[in-house]
Motif scaffolding. Structure first.
Motif: not given
Length: 349
Positions: A279, A288, A308, A311, A318, A320
């Protein structure tokens, strides 16, 4: 002949790695309820990829644990509720057929049970209880967690093989110096310790149980470690600055890479295979970013104006949290590899 064939295969492997193009697929929404979904963690139980998360009716309510299947970069079926009790269930993690989480006796309580949920049988089992319980993590046969007050927390280790025996969890670190932010990978347990006025990352080898300091940089706080293979990634902050960088260190060779050092807050790194995801506050809101080991390239994964954050990465997937809808929902993207425009499914170089 065998030597020639091996040389050709090695050359092809090098060429493929050099020519593979990395991109990130279209974002898809994992949760879309009025509830607050947080702390997403990723795994695969042999049937499909899974996102395990905590859901709360609102930000001030007790949580329950859920999981959502993902197949081919899309949702598969409805989310499955793991818990529905009066406890505040949170701090979830997943590996294979098992989910672990903390079940606090009530909202705001620090007294909790470590619970183990078996996905294939939908059964729950109590592993341990403590007055002051912190995060729990699972990987393969190992489960770790922290228990004890904030500046006197110990790290406890439990093996799935011990279920049904009289064996109790064992203490592997703490309470002096105090421990923070434990994580586990296929080779190492990693955590942060506070000693001599700074935070450093400590490693325990799962094979021989040796423990060593991976970082010991004067006037630098290293924290939030994550690990995959021989690599450990963490955030680093000098005592003179407010910005944080992301660094990666190889515990076998002691090679160190500075992944992000741009004067911004760079937090919560996670690592899987060839990718590190973290992040970043570089754009004035949390986004991200990803770093690819094999090429040294950095990618911006998200561009939404809202945050966002939180994560996790597993293989090419991925996940988040995102608050663009006024609450915390979960979203995901898939890292995609291709050669000259030809997509390579499930590649992770």
């Amino acid at each position: 002949m065998k030597t020639t064939l091996l040389s050709i295969l090695l050359l092809c492997s090098v060429l493929l790695q050099a020519q593979t193009i990395l991109s990130f697929g279209e974002e898809f929404q994992v949760t879309s309820t009025p509830a607050y979904e947080t702390t997403p963690t990723l795994g695969n139980d042999g049937i499909s990829d899974l996102v395990v998360f905590t859901a709360r009716p609102d930000a001030s309510s007790a949580g329950d644990i859920w999981y959502q299947r993902i197949v081919g970069g899309a949702l598969s079926g409805s989310p499955v509720r793991v818990t529905s009790s009066d406890t505040d269930d949170q701090l979830n993690d997943v590996w294979g057929d098992y989910i672990v989480y903390n079940a606090y006796t009530s909202l705001g309580s620090i007294s909790a049970d470590i619970m183990l949920y078996k996905i294939s049988t939908a059964t729950l089992q109590l592993l341990s209880s403590a007055y002051d319980m912190q995060e729990c993590k699972i990987h393969k046969n190992y489960i770790v967690w922290r228990e004890g007050r904030y500046y006197s927390a110990r790290i406890m280790l439990y093996l799935l093989d011990w279920i049904g025996t009289d064996l109790d969890p064992v203490e592997i670190a703490g309470p002096v110096p105090p421990t923070f932010q434990v994580e586990i990978g296929d080779r190492f347990i990693v955590w942060t310790e506070h000693e001599d006025g700074q935070y450093d990352v400590v490693v325990r080898d799962l094979e021989d149980a040796t423990i060593f300091h991976l970082t010991d940089t004067p006037l630098v706080d290293e924290s939030n470690p994550s690990t995959y293979g021989p690599w450990v990634v963490c955030s680093a902050q000098t005592h003179e600055t407010e910005s944080t960088s992301i660094i990666a260190k190889n515990a076998d060779t002691w090679e160190t890479r500075v992944i992000a050092d741009d004067g911004a807050y760079n937090l919560n790194p996670s690592i899987s295979g060839d990718l590190i995801v973290w992040d970043s506050y570089i754009n004035g809101n949390m986004d991200l970013f990803a770093y690819r080991f094999s090429t040294g390239e950095t990618y911006q994964i998200t561009t939404q104006e809202d945050h966002q954050y939180s994560n996790d990465i597993f293989g090419n997937l991925i996940v988040y949290a995102d608050n663009r809808n006024g609450n915390s929902d979960l979203y995901a993207k898939e890292a995609k590899y291709s050669i000259a425009g030809i997509y390579i499914p499930d590649a992770n170089f």
